[in-house]
Design an enzyme around this catalytic site. Structure first.
Site, PDB file in Angstrom:
ATOM      1  CE  LYS A 106      25.405  42.351  45.373  1.00 28.96           C
ATOM      2  NZ  LYS A 106      26.082  42.778  46.396  1.00 28.96           N
ATOM      3  CE  LYS A 126      32.150  42.111  37.912  1.00 25.57           C
ATOM      4  NZ  LYS A 126      32.281  41.467  39.293  1.00 25.57           N
ATOM      5  CE  LYS A 158      34.941  39.347  45.621  1.00 28.99           C
ATOM      6  NZ  LYS A 158      34.840  40.642  46.827  1.00 28.99           N
TER       7      LYS A 158
HETATM    8  P1  ADP Z   1      33.054  40.274  43.543  1.00 23.96           P
HETATM    9  O1  ADP Z   1      32.184  41.127  42.051  1.00 23.96           O
HETATM   10  O2  ADP Z   1      33.827  39.334  42.796  1.00 23.96           O
HETATM   11  O3  ADP Z   1      32.038  41.098  44.594  1.00 23.96           O
HETATM   12  P2  ADP Z   1      33.880  43.161  44.161  1.00 23.96           P
HETATM   13  O4  ADP Z   1      32.688  43.641  44.186  1.00 23.96           O
HETATM   14  O5  ADP Z   1      34.496  43.038  45.302  1.00 23.96           O
HETATM   15  O6  ADP Z   1      34.081  41.879  43.470  1.00 23.96           O
HETATM   16  O7  ADP Z   1      35.238  44.341  43.548  1.00 23.96           O
HETATM   17  C1  ADP Z   1      36.121  44.667  44.284  1.00 23.96           C
HETATM   18  C2  ADP Z   1      36.622  45.950  42.701  1.00 23.96           C
HETATM   19  O8  ADP Z   1      37.002  44.713  41.674  1.00 23.96           O
HETATM   20  C3  ADP Z   1      35.508  46.349  42.717  1.00 23.96           C
HETATM   21  O9  ADP Z   1      36.798  48.246  42.161  1.00 23.96           O
HETATM   22  C4  ADP Z   1      35.421  45.972  41.275  1.00 23.96           C
HETATM   23  O10 ADP Z   1      34.759  46.578  40.063  1.00 23.96           O
HETATM   24  C5  ADP Z   1      36.474  45.456  40.647  1.00 23.96           C
HETATM   25  N1  ADP Z   1      36.556  44.022  39.929  1.00 23.96           N
HETATM   26  C6  ADP Z   1      35.886  43.041  40.182  1.00 23.96           C
HETATM   27  N2  ADP Z   1      35.466  42.006  39.492  1.00 23.96           N
HETATM   28  C7  ADP Z   1      36.329  42.489  38.463  1.00 23.96           C
HETATM   29  C8  ADP Z   1      36.311  41.810  37.064  1.00 23.96           C
HETATM   30  N3  ADP Z   1      35.526  40.950  36.789  1.00 23.96           N
HETATM   31  N4  ADP Z   1      36.445  43.009  36.575  1.00 23.96           N
HETATM   32  C9  ADP Z   1      37.521  43.920  36.521  1.00 23.96           C
HETATM   33  N5  ADP Z   1      36.779  44.317  38.168  1.00 23.96           N
HETATM   34  C10 ADP Z   1      36.508  43.674  38.681  1.00 23.96           C
END
Ligand code: ADP
Ligand code: TRP
Length: 328
Positions: free
Chosen positions: A116, A195, A198
């Protein structure tokens, strides 16, 4: 510590924007499946979302939306303890207790924090100690298994380190949790091949409009291989398609990728239909939930009460273990 006969599974998600299919396959779908055979605890992590400094209005509406999304996707509040993190503020007390037992060096190693900062985000103290609050979420409920995507693995390891250290110093207090990461879905690719996240603006939102979902799918990156050349399968379009396809469909696509005449545009149209189809009943349920917010509030209040009951008992155990118990 009581030994329960059902495995206790816990996970949470930050209400930080529209949920996407990476969230769904990486964590939510598995969570929801756990509720039939295990004891499931699931929450919306609004304290965590505060660390990215949203406005009050954005945070509260994202929190409500995320709750509706989970319920629409099949989380059953009769089987699962489902709550909003800030409705059980006991977790912040535990986070404080854990903070006082955690070396700064352990936080310094957090890769999500470093990522970050690299992206230019101005860090606040909440962001720095984010893994401690997450450890508190997990340890406050005697969680045994924590389903997450790969990016959260280090956070679970930090929770384990904190729990082991605490137990060594104060005696057996915490259950040591294990991460639950599914190899096939641990890293769902985004439309640009990174990956799906958001933060990268590369998502396919689960509940986006038809127009948005079509646009996103049609812009999944592909190579410029000639129509008659075999195509690479370690690519976002192939991988995303496979998430929605049966074994037979996957085999058939694989053959097409090896052969001649495959048009990426056709695969994208098929994928679009599959995505719309897959989430269509969930969309209807979501609409219904949005039209009855009071019902959702009731579900969340009941969930918070159930969660509080468990949390208070475990917090008391921690208070006693760590000496916050002068009356005894
Ligand atoms: P983002 O990266 O979109 O902000 P979050 O950090 O809020 O997503 O993730 C919420 C949950 O979804 C976590 O358990 C995270 O490991 C899973 N997750 C997020 N993006 C992925 C992805 N591309 N593939 C697999 N799991 C994911
Ligand atoms: N950090 C997780 C995420 O960004 C959300 C989260 C908060 C969480 N507390 C948790 C996940 C406890 C599992 C267990 O996705």
């Amino acid at each position: 510590m009581d030994k329960k006969n059902k495995l206790r599974v816990l996970s949470g998600i930050q209400p930080s924007g529209n949920l996407h299919i990476g969230n769904y396959f990486g964590m939510m779908e598995r969570m929801i499946n756990y509720q039939t055979k295990n004891e499931l605890f699931c929450f919306i992590a609004d304290y965590h979302a505060l660390t990215s400094s949203p406005s009050a209005q954005v945070l509260s509406s994202n929190t409500f939306n995320a709750a509706c999304d989970f319920l629409a996707l099949g989380l059953d509040p009769d089987k699962t303890t489902f709550w909003i993190q800030s409705d059980v503020p006991e977790v912040t007390e535990l986070a404080w207790i854990l903070s006082s037992q955690t070396g700064v060096g352990l936080m310094d190693r957090s890769t999500t924090y470093k990522d970050k900062i690299t992206k230019g985000i101005k860090p606040n103290m909440g962001l720095f100690s984010y893994p401690i609050l997450m450890a508190a979420d997990i340890l406050l409920f005697d969680s045994e298994l924590v389903p997450v995507g790969k990016d959260q693995k280090q956070h679970i390891e930090i929770a384990r380190d904190i729990a082991i250290k605490f137990n060594n110093k104060f005696g057996d207090t915490f259950i040591i949790p294990n991460p639950d990461i599914e190899k096939k879905t641990q890293l769902v690719p985004g439309i640009d091949g990174q990956k799906m996240s958001k933060s990268y603006n590369n998502t396919i939102p689960i509940f986006g409009s038809e127009k948005i979902i079509r646009k996103k799918i049609m812009s999944i990156i592909t190579d410029t291989a000639d129509i008659n050349e075999p195509k690479a399968k370690d690519t976002p379009l192939f991988k995303l398609y496979c998430l929605f396809a049966s074994l037979k469909e996957r085999e058939s696509l694989s053959e097409k990728y090896d052969g001649k005449g495959l048009r990426y545009g056709d695969v994208k149209i098929e994928l679009f239909d599959k995505v719309m189809d897959y989430f269509s009943i969930f969309r209807d349920k979501r609409k219904m939930l949005f039209s009855k917010p009071d019902d959702v509030f009731d579900i969340l209040s009941i969930g918070a009460k159930k969660a509080k009951l468990v949390a208070s008992e475990i917090l008391e155990r921690v208070r006693i273990a760590s000496g916050l118990n002068y009356r005894l």
